[in-house]
Design a protein around this motif. Structure first.
Motif, PDB file in Angstrom:
ATOM      1  N   VAL A 140       0.837  -1.192   0.000  1.00  0.00           N
ATOM      2  CA  VAL A 140       0.000   0.000   0.000  1.00  0.00           C
ATOM      3  C   VAL A 140       0.878   1.250   0.000  1.00  0.00           C
ATOM      4  CG1 VAL A 140      -1.718   1.292   1.329  1.00  0.00           C
ATOM      5  CG2 VAL A 140      -1.927  -1.181   1.101  1.00  0.00           C
ATOM      6  N   VAL A 141       1.953   1.225   0.788  1.00  0.00           N
ATOM      7  CA  VAL A 141       2.891   2.363   0.823  1.00  0.00           C
ATOM      8  C   VAL A 141       3.510   2.576  -0.552  1.00  0.00           C
ATOM      9  CG1 VAL A 141       5.091   3.172   1.790  1.00  0.00           C
ATOM     10  CG2 VAL A 141       3.372   2.117   3.276  1.00  0.00           C
ATOM     11  N   ALA A 142       3.931   1.508  -1.202  1.00  0.00           N
ATOM     12  CA  ALA A 142       4.538   1.615  -2.537  1.00  0.00           C
ATOM     13  C   ALA A 142       3.528   2.160  -3.537  1.00  0.00           C
ATOM     14  CB  ALA A 142       5.053   0.257  -2.987  1.00  0.00           C
ATOM     15  N   PHE A 143       2.284   1.676  -3.457  1.00  0.00           N
ATOM     16  CA  PHE A 143       1.242   2.165  -4.361  1.00  0.00           C
ATOM     17  C   PHE A 143       1.025   3.660  -4.169  1.00  0.00           C
ATOM     18  CE2 PHE A 143      -3.217   3.363  -4.828  1.00  0.00           C
ATOM     19  CZ  PHE A 143      -3.378   3.140  -6.184  1.00  0.00           C
ATOM     20  N   TRP A 144       0.900   4.087  -2.914  1.00  0.00           N
ATOM     21  CA  TRP A 144       0.621   5.501  -2.642  1.00  0.00           C
ATOM     22  C   TRP A 144       1.787   6.382  -3.098  1.00  0.00           C
ATOM     23  CZ3 TRP A 144      -3.495   8.181  -2.145  1.00  0.00           C
ATOM     24  CH2 TRP A 144      -3.441   9.484  -1.675  1.00  0.00           C
ATOM     25  N   SER A 145       3.027   5.950  -2.881  1.00  0.00           N
ATOM     26  CA  SER A 145       4.169   6.773  -3.298  1.00  0.00           C
ATOM     27  C   SER A 145       4.244   6.873  -4.815  1.00  0.00           C
ATOM     28  CB  SER A 145       5.473   6.236  -2.722  1.00  0.00           C
ATOM     29  OG  SER A 145       5.766   4.972  -3.258  1.00  0.00           O
ATOM     30  N   ALA A 161      -9.284  12.765  -2.287  1.00  0.00           N
ATOM     31  CA  ALA A 161     -10.704  12.664  -1.922  1.00  0.00           C
ATOM     32  C   ALA A 161     -11.241  11.276  -2.270  1.00  0.00           C
ATOM     33  CB  ALA A 161     -11.518  13.745  -2.629  1.00  0.00           C
ATOM     34  N   GLY A 162     -10.880  10.776  -3.428  1.00  0.00           N
ATOM     35  CA  GLY A 162     -11.307   9.430  -3.817  1.00  0.00           C
ATOM     36  C   GLY A 162     -10.745   8.372  -2.886  1.00  0.00           C
ATOM     37  N   PHE A 163      -9.485   8.528  -2.525  1.00  0.00           N
ATOM     38  CA  PHE A 163      -8.839   7.582  -1.615  1.00  0.00           C
ATOM     39  C   PHE A 163      -9.552   7.544  -0.268  1.00  0.00           C
ATOM     40  CE2 PHE A 163      -5.731   6.920   1.813  1.00  0.00           C
ATOM     41  CZ  PHE A 163      -5.295   5.647   1.514  1.00  0.00           C
ATOM     42  N   TRP A 164      -9.780   8.712   0.317  1.00  0.00           N
ATOM     43  CA  TRP A 164     -10.439   8.752   1.628  1.00  0.00           C
ATOM     44  C   TRP A 164     -11.892   8.305   1.545  1.00  0.00           C
ATOM     45  CZ3 TRP A 164      -7.510   8.167   5.435  1.00  0.00           C
ATOM     46  CH2 TRP A 164      -6.240   8.736   5.456  1.00  0.00           C
ATOM     47  N   SER A 165     -12.538   8.515   0.409  1.00  0.00           N
ATOM     48  CA  SER A 165     -13.905   8.015   0.231  1.00  0.00           C
ATOM     49  C   SER A 165     -13.923   6.490   0.245  1.00  0.00           C
ATOM     50  CB  SER A 165     -14.506   8.519  -1.080  1.00  0.00           C
ATOM     51  OG  SER A 165     -14.598   9.914  -1.070  1.00  0.00           O
ATOM     52  N   VAL A 166     -12.989   5.886  -0.459  1.00  0.00           N
ATOM     53  CA  VAL A 166     -12.906   4.421  -0.483  1.00  0.00           C
ATOM     54  C   VAL A 166     -12.620   3.875   0.917  1.00  0.00           C
ATOM     55  CG1 VAL A 166     -11.521   2.476  -1.321  1.00  0.00           C
ATOM     56  CG2 VAL A 166     -12.262   4.262  -2.901  1.00  0.00           C
ATOM     57  N   ILE A 167     -11.715   4.511   1.640  1.00  0.00           N
ATOM     58  CA  ILE A 167     -11.402   4.086   3.012  1.00  0.00           C
ATOM     59  C   ILE A 167     -12.643   4.216   3.886  1.00  0.00           C
ATOM     60  CG2 ILE A 167     -10.047   4.610   5.088  1.00  0.00           C
ATOM     61  CD1 ILE A 167      -8.398   3.278   2.924  1.00  0.00           C
ATOM     62  N   GLY A 168     -13.344   5.328   3.784  1.00  0.00           N
ATOM     63  CA  GLY A 168     -14.547   5.548   4.595  1.00  0.00           C
ATOM     64  C   GLY A 168     -15.628   4.523   4.318  1.00  0.00           C
TER      65      GLY A 168
END
Length: 187
Positions: A140-145, A161-168
């Motif tokens: 996940v860290v590698a993907f985000w970087s 915003a899309g990332f935090w929406s998916v997490i939520g």
């Protein structure tokens, strides 16, 4: 009369011990089934993760420079990572994440191949899943970087915003899925 009572107590104790042995044997057989299924499942997942980590490490996001160039005093060397040249800090995070992911995958494969488990079934399962978590987290860290390095700055707000929406949504849906699974298992 006292001898008869003592004999019944001995028989009851013997039956109790036999029942405990049979019960323990049944539990061990049941546990053997899930551990084999879990090991097979985790082995496939970890092998896939190791393959992806290796591929990502040897073919970094953005590709590699195709020819040697020198532009404005910066050397672009053929075969070197474009991401490493353009976003060195994100490239380092990416490569550390991929390397840690690959290392944990290899460790987990070695543990499973050589059956280096503890005797307790619950501890075996905990070790399998803890190693799985330690294997997936760096991915996940590698993907985000790589996402940060490759996404234009003006689009990062939408990406975050899309990332935090998916997490939520995941955090809202997960308890319902777990509740469904637990109620189905209990019935």
């Amino acid at each position: 009369m006292a001898k008869a009572g003592a004999k019944k107590d001995e028989e009851a104790t013997a039956v109790s011990i036999d029942t405990e042995r049979e019960s323990r044997k049944d539990r061990e057989e049941a546990n053997q089934g899930w551990i084999e299924r879990d090991v097979d499942f985790v082995m496939v997942i970890v092998t896939f993760i190791a393959t992806v980590a290796f591929q990502a490490g040897t073919n970094p996001p953005g590709g590699v420079w195709q020819e040697d160039k020198k532009v404005n005093g910066t050397d672009y060397i053929a075969g070197k990572s474009i991401m490493g040249t353009k976003s060195p800090s994100e490239y380092i995070k990416f490569m550390v994440g991929v390397t840690v992911c690959l290392a944990f995958s290899v460790i987990q494969l070695i543990v499973m191949l050589f059956n280096w488990y503890l005797k307790s079934w619950s501890i075996r399962r905990a070790i399998l899943y803890m190693l799985m978590l330690l294997t997936i987290t760096p991915m996940v860290v590698a993907f985000w970087s790589s996402l940060l390095a490759l996404t234009p700055a003006d689009l990062m707000t939408e990406i975050k915003a899309g990332f935090w929406s998916v997490i939520g949504v995941s955090l809202i849906v997960l308890p319902f899925v777990l509740l469904y699974y637990l109620t189905k298992k209990c019935l």
